[in-house]
Scaffold this motif. Structure first.
Motif, mmCIF file in Angstrom:
data_model
loop_
_atom_site.group_PDB
_atom_site.id
_atom_site.type_symbol
_atom_site.label_atom_id
_atom_site.label_comp_id
_atom_site.label_asym_id
_atom_site.label_seq_id
_atom_site.Cartn_x
_atom_site.Cartn_y
_atom_site.Cartn_z
ATOM 1 N N PRO A 1 25.549 40.050 38.022
ATOM 2 C CA PRO A 1 25.524 38.948 37.060
ATOM 3 C C PRO A 1 26.870 38.248 36.882
ATOM 4 O O PRO A 1 27.040 37.442 35.982
ATOM 5 N N TRP A 2 27.812 38.541 37.744
ATOM 6 C CA TRP A 2 29.173 38.022 37.601
ATOM 7 C C TRP A 2 29.439 36.819 38.491
ATOM 8 O O TRP A 2 28.856 36.677 39.555
ATOM 9 N N VAL A 3 30.398 36.011 38.051
ATOM 10 C CA VAL A 3 31.036 35.023 38.914
ATOM 11 C C VAL A 3 32.489 35.460 39.012
ATOM 12 O O VAL A 3 33.151 35.658 37.990
ATOM 13 N N LEU A 4 32.966 35.653 40.237
ATOM 14 C CA LEU A 4 34.361 36.027 40.457
ATOM 15 C C LEU A 4 35.112 34.768 40.870
ATOM 16 O O LEU A 4 34.672 34.047 41.771
ATOM 17 N N ALA A 5 36.216 34.508 40.203
ATOM 18 C CA ALA A 5 36.997 33.309 40.498
ATOM 19 C C ALA A 5 38.445 33.690 40.725
ATOM 20 O O ALA A 5 38.940 34.678 40.194
ATOM 21 N N GLN A 6 39.105 32.858 41.526
ATOM 22 C CA GLN A 6 40.493 33.126 41.888
ATOM 23 C C GLN A 6 41.236 31.806 42.012
ATOM 24 O O GLN A 6 40.737 30.864 42.611
#
Length: 105
Positions: free
Chosen positions: A91-96
Motif C-alpha cells: 500500500p506504499w508509494v516510495l519516493a526519492q
C-alpha cells in the motif's frame, strides 16, 4: 553487478517514474508515502518492501535511509519542488529526491 536483475527488480524499475510533489501529496495525506534517501537504490528498497524483507527494511528505517514523510519534510518538498522519482509497492508509494552526481573521470 554481473548477474541479471531479478524479475521483480526489472518490473519495479519499469514502473518507476518522475513525479512532482503535488502529485504525491494525496499519498502523504493518507500516510502512505515513504521517502528513500537519495544515495540509496530506490528499486532495491522497493524490492525489499515488496518482498517483506523485514530485516533490511527495519535497518533502513533505523538508519533514516527509509522514512515516513513528516510535515516538516512535506513543507520542504513543497517549497523547493525538487525532481522526484517514485514507485508503487502497495500500500506504499516510495519516493526519492534525485541527487545529481558528478561524472566520473
Amino acid at each position: 553487478m554481473t548477474e541479471q536483475p531479478s524479475t521483480l527488480y526489472a518490473k519495479l524499475l519499469g514502473e518507476t517514474a518522475a513525479i512532482t510533489w503535488q502529485e504525491l501529496q494525496p499519498f502523504f495525506a493518507r500516510g502512505a508515502l515513504l521517502l528513500v534517501d537519495g544515495a540509496q537504490d530506490l528499486i532495491e528498497v522497493a524490492q525489499a518492501v515488496a518482498q517483506n524483507d523485514q530485516e533490511k527494511v527495519a535497518a533502513w528505517l533505523a538508519a533514516g535511509i527509509l522514512s515516513k514523510a513528516d510535515d516538516s519534510r512535506a513543507e520542504d518538498l513543497l517549497t523547493r519542488d525538487p525532481e522526484l522519482w517514485a514507485v508503487v509497492v502497495a500500500p506504499w508509494v516510495l519516493a526519492q529526491e534525485r541527487i545529481e552526481r558528478a561524472p566520473l573521470h
